[in-house]
Scaffold this motif. Structure first.
Motif, PDB file in Angstrom:
ATOM      1  N   GLY A  39      29.088  93.004  67.530  1.00  0.00           N
ATOM      2  CA  GLY A  39      28.198  91.880  67.244  1.00  0.00           C
ATOM      3  C   GLY A  39      27.448  91.338  68.438  1.00  0.00           C
ATOM      4  O   GLY A  39      26.539  90.515  68.279  1.00  0.00           O
ATOM      5  N   ALA A  40      27.782  91.777  69.636  1.00  0.00           N
ATOM      6  CA  ALA A  40      27.072  91.292  70.830  1.00  0.00           C
ATOM      7  C   ALA A  40      25.620  91.768  70.773  1.00  0.00           C
ATOM      8  O   ALA A  40      25.333  92.888  70.347  1.00  0.00           O
ATOM      9  CB  ALA A  40      27.739  91.811  72.098  1.00  0.00           C
ATOM     10  N   ILE A  41      24.710  90.905  71.204  1.00  0.00           N
ATOM     11  CA  ILE A  41      23.295  91.286  71.211  1.00  0.00           C
ATOM     12  C   ILE A  41      22.717  91.216  72.622  1.00  0.00           C
ATOM     13  O   ILE A  41      23.209  90.479  73.473  1.00  0.00           O
ATOM     14  CB  ILE A  41      22.440  90.415  70.263  1.00  0.00           C
ATOM     15  CG1 ILE A  41      22.398  88.959  70.730  1.00  0.00           C
ATOM     16  CG2 ILE A  41      22.902  90.519  68.833  1.00  0.00           C
ATOM     17  CD1 ILE A  41      21.301  88.143  70.074  1.00  0.00           C
ATOM     18  N   THR A  42      21.686  91.983  72.824  1.00  0.00           N
ATOM     19  CA  THR A  42      20.829  91.875  73.999  1.00  0.00           C
ATOM     20  C   THR A  42      19.479  91.455  73.453  1.00  0.00           C
ATOM     21  O   THR A  42      18.901  92.162  72.615  1.00  0.00           O
ATOM     22  CB  THR A  42      20.707  93.220  74.737  1.00  0.00           C
ATOM     23  OG1 THR A  42      22.014  93.634  75.146  1.00  0.00           O
ATOM     24  CG2 THR A  42      19.804  93.107  75.945  1.00  0.00           C
ATOM     25  N   ARG A  43      19.011  90.290  73.876  1.00  0.00           N
ATOM     26  CA  ARG A  43      17.766  89.752  73.324  1.00  0.00           C
ATOM     27  C   ARG A  43      16.607  90.724  73.533  1.00  0.00           C
ATOM     28  O   ARG A  43      16.644  91.594  74.401  1.00  0.00           O
ATOM     29  CB  ARG A  43      17.451  88.384  73.918  1.00  0.00           C
ATOM     30  CG  ARG A  43      17.064  88.460  75.376  1.00  0.00           C
ATOM     31  CD  ARG A  43      16.510  87.134  75.885  1.00  0.00           C
ATOM     32  NE  ARG A  43      16.409  87.133  77.318  1.00  0.00           N
ATOM     33  CZ  ARG A  43      15.505  87.820  78.023  1.00  0.00           C
ATOM     34  NH1 ARG A  43      14.633  88.576  77.413  1.00  0.00           N
ATOM     35  NH2 ARG A  43      15.498  87.776  79.334  1.00  0.00           N
ATOM     36  N   LEU A  44      15.581  90.527  72.757  1.00  0.00           N
ATOM     37  CA  LEU A  44      14.383  91.349  72.819  1.00  0.00           C
ATOM     38  C   LEU A  44      13.696  91.157  74.167  1.00  0.00           C
ATOM     39  O   LEU A  44      13.437  90.028  74.589  1.00  0.00           O
ATOM     40  CB  LEU A  44      13.447  90.958  71.669  1.00  0.00           C
ATOM     41  CG  LEU A  44      12.196  91.780  71.459  1.00  0.00           C
ATOM     42  CD1 LEU A  44      12.540  93.249  71.183  1.00  0.00           C
ATOM     43  CD2 LEU A  44      11.385  91.207  70.302  1.00  0.00           C
ATOM     44  N   HIS A  45      13.422  92.272  74.859  1.00  0.00           N
ATOM     45  CA  HIS A  45      12.809  92.232  76.182  1.00  0.00           C
ATOM     46  C   HIS A  45      12.280  93.619  76.536  1.00  0.00           C
ATOM     47  O   HIS A  45      12.547  94.587  75.840  1.00  0.00           O
ATOM     48  CB  HIS A  45      13.837  91.813  77.246  1.00  0.00           C
ATOM     49  CG  HIS A  45      14.865  92.876  77.515  1.00  0.00           C
ATOM     50  ND1 HIS A  45      15.890  93.158  76.648  1.00  0.00           N
ATOM     51  CD2 HIS A  45      15.000  93.750  78.548  1.00  0.00           C
ATOM     52  CE1 HIS A  45      16.622  94.144  77.125  1.00  0.00           C
ATOM     53  NE2 HIS A  45      16.091  94.535  78.287  1.00  0.00           N
ATOM     54  N   LEU A  75       5.157  89.342  69.519  1.00  0.00           N
ATOM     55  CA  LEU A  75       6.603  89.112  69.648  1.00  0.00           C
ATOM     56  C   LEU A  75       6.914  87.762  70.306  1.00  0.00           C
ATOM     57  O   LEU A  75       8.052  87.505  70.661  1.00  0.00           O
ATOM     58  CB  LEU A  75       7.233  90.257  70.448  1.00  0.00           C
ATOM     59  CG  LEU A  75       7.028  91.644  69.837  1.00  0.00           C
ATOM     60  CD1 LEU A  75       7.592  92.723  70.754  1.00  0.00           C
ATOM     61  CD2 LEU A  75       7.639  91.733  68.447  1.00  0.00           C
ATOM     62  N   HIS A  76       5.894  86.919  70.452  1.00  0.00           N
ATOM     63  CA  HIS A  76       6.054  85.582  71.008  1.00  0.00           C
ATOM     64  C   HIS A  76       6.780  85.620  72.359  1.00  0.00           C
ATOM     65  O   HIS A  76       7.837  85.011  72.529  1.00  0.00           O
ATOM     66  CB  HIS A  76       6.760  84.659  70.012  1.00  0.00           C
ATOM     67  CG  HIS A  76       6.041  84.565  68.709  1.00  0.00           C
ATOM     68  ND1 HIS A  76       5.050  83.643  68.493  1.00  0.00           N
ATOM     69  CD2 HIS A  76       6.127  85.320  67.581  1.00  0.00           C
ATOM     70  CE1 HIS A  76       4.567  83.816  67.266  1.00  0.00           C
ATOM     71  NE2 HIS A  76       5.197  84.822  66.709  1.00  0.00           N
ATOM     72  N   PRO A  77       6.209  86.354  73.325  1.00  0.00           N
ATOM     73  CA  PRO A  77       6.887  86.512  74.619  1.00  0.00           C
ATOM     74  C   PRO A  77       6.920  85.218  75.431  1.00  0.00           C
ATOM     75  O   PRO A  77       6.059  84.352  75.284  1.00  0.00           O
ATOM     76  CB  PRO A  77       6.043  87.570  75.328  1.00  0.00           C
ATOM     77  CG  PRO A  77       4.687  87.427  74.735  1.00  0.00           C
ATOM     78  CD  PRO A  77       4.914  87.024  73.297  1.00  0.00           C
ATOM     79  N   PHE A  78       7.943  85.127  76.269  1.00  0.00           N
ATOM     80  CA  PHE A  78       8.022  84.040  77.236  1.00  0.00           C
ATOM     81  C   PHE A  78       8.148  84.641  78.621  1.00  0.00           C
ATOM     82  O   PHE A  78       8.462  85.821  78.776  1.00  0.00           O
ATOM     83  CB  PHE A  78       9.176  83.074  76.932  1.00  0.00           C
ATOM     84  CG  PHE A  78      10.552  83.679  77.002  1.00  0.00           C
ATOM     85  CD1 PHE A  78      11.184  83.903  78.219  1.00  0.00           C
ATOM     86  CD2 PHE A  78      11.225  84.006  75.829  1.00  0.00           C
ATOM     87  CE1 PHE A  78      12.463  84.451  78.279  1.00  0.00           C
ATOM     88  CE2 PHE A  78      12.506  84.554  75.878  1.00  0.00           C
ATOM     89  CZ  PHE A  78      13.127  84.772  77.102  1.00  0.00           C
ATOM     90  N   GLU A  79       7.882  83.816  79.628  1.00  0.00           N
ATOM     91  CA  GLU A  79       7.944  84.285  81.007  1.00  0.00           C
ATOM     92  C   GLU A  79       9.395  84.488  81.417  1.00  0.00           C
ATOM     93  O   GLU A  79      10.203  83.578  81.352  1.00  0.00           O
ATOM     94  CB  GLU A  79       7.276  83.297  81.949  1.00  0.00           C
ATOM     95  CG  GLU A  79       7.161  83.806  83.366  1.00  0.00           C
ATOM     96  CD  GLU A  79       6.384  82.873  84.269  1.00  0.00           C
ATOM     97  OE1 GLU A  79       6.863  82.620  85.383  1.00  0.00           O
ATOM     98  OE2 GLU A  79       5.317  82.393  83.849  1.00  0.00           O
ATOM     99  N   TRP A 126       8.210  99.164  76.909  1.00  0.00           N
ATOM    100  CA  TRP A 126       8.691  99.175  75.530  1.00  0.00           C
ATOM    101  C   TRP A 126       9.720  98.071  75.345  1.00  0.00           C
ATOM    102  O   TRP A 126      10.680  97.961  76.101  1.00  0.00           O
ATOM    103  CB  TRP A 126       9.283 100.534  75.162  1.00  0.00           C
ATOM    104  CG  TRP A 126       8.227 101.456  74.650  1.00  0.00           C
ATOM    105  CD1 TRP A 126       7.292 102.106  75.395  1.00  0.00           C
ATOM    106  CD2 TRP A 126       7.979 101.789  73.293  1.00  0.00           C
ATOM    107  NE1 TRP A 126       6.474 102.839  74.574  1.00  0.00           N
ATOM    108  CE2 TRP A 126       6.872 102.665  73.272  1.00  0.00           C
ATOM    109  CE3 TRP A 126       8.585 101.446  72.076  1.00  0.00           C
ATOM    110  CZ2 TRP A 126       6.357 103.188  72.089  1.00  0.00           C
ATOM    111  CZ3 TRP A 126       8.078 101.976  70.909  1.00  0.00           C
ATOM    112  CH2 TRP A 126       6.972 102.833  70.919  1.00  0.00           C
ATOM    113  N   TRP A 127       9.498  97.249  74.343  1.00  0.00           N
ATOM    114  CA  TRP A 127      10.403  96.165  73.994  1.00  0.00           C
ATOM    115  C   TRP A 127      11.621  96.750  73.307  1.00  0.00           C
ATOM    116  O   TRP A 127      11.499  97.671  72.493  1.00  0.00           O
ATOM    117  CB  TRP A 127       9.701  95.190  73.052  1.00  0.00           C
ATOM    118  CG  TRP A 127       8.570  94.451  73.687  1.00  0.00           C
ATOM    119  CD1 TRP A 127       7.295  94.906  73.874  1.00  0.00           C
ATOM    120  CD2 TRP A 127       8.608  93.138  74.223  1.00  0.00           C
ATOM    121  NE1 TRP A 127       6.540  93.955  74.506  1.00  0.00           N
ATOM    122  CE2 TRP A 127       7.333  92.849  74.725  1.00  0.00           C
ATOM    123  CE3 TRP A 127       9.606  92.182  74.336  1.00  0.00           C
ATOM    124  CZ2 TRP A 127       7.018  91.635  75.320  1.00  0.00           C
ATOM    125  CZ3 TRP A 127       9.301  90.971  74.922  1.00  0.00           C
ATOM    126  CH2 TRP A 127       8.013  90.706  75.414  1.00  0.00           C
TER     127      TRP A 127
END
Length: 163
Positions: A39-45, A75-79, A126-127
């Motif tokens: 269930g662990a995730i790595t956020r989209l990046h 993908l609504h990116p942030f810095e 690549w995201w």
């Protein structure tokens, strides 16, 4: 900063053993081991420094949701690190993802489940988002090739300029 300077101020390169050690240490900066519970995730990046990455499953399964670089604006990116817009809070597996992030409908997801002994490659820009389907161990390696070597050189030159 003064390392390698002699009494006369001329530069003396480190001996061969020290050079080898420095290269080996630098090499480790590009390698990571992820040990994750189910269930662990790595956020989209996407990865820093213009690097490609490969991720190999040693144990357990991991699902990856990937998007092409051209989908980044949807993908609504942030810095994130290094001042790049390379992070996103968007969770592509959220049942309400399109309600929360309507523009994400314009992005095309590519989904893969990586099994033990398999490797997935995330080219530069690549995201990717990952979720552990089982307790898992993943080895990740950033790398450079002729297609992105100048990203590495710029990154190293920037580090020297800020030293």
């Amino acid at each position: 900063l003064l390392e390698g300077l002699t009494a006369r101020g001329s530069y003396q390169p480190p001996d061969k053993e020290e050079q080898t050690q420095k290269l080996e240490n630098e090499d480790w900066d590009l390698t990571k081991i992820f040990m994750s519970p189910k269930g662990a995730i790595t956020r989209l990046h996407y990865d820093n420094g213009g690097a490609h990455a490969w991720l190999s499953q040693v144990q357990g399964r991991k699902m990856f949701v990937c998007f092409a670089p051209s989908d980044g604006e949807h993908l609504h990116p942030f810095e994130g690190d290094e001042g790049l817009l390379n992070g996103s809070w968007l969770d592509p597996l959220d049942p309400e993802v399109f309600k929360k992030w309507p523009d994400a409908k314009k992005a095309t997801p590519y989904v893969a489940v990586v099994e033990p002994g398999e490797t997935i490659v995330a080219p530069k820009g690549w995201w990717h988002y990952a979720v552990s389907l089982d307790s898992s161990v993943t080895i990740m390696r950033n790398f450079y090739s002729t297609s992105n070597q100048w990203d590495l050189i710029r990154r190293k030159d920037g580090g020297l300029a800020n030293a």
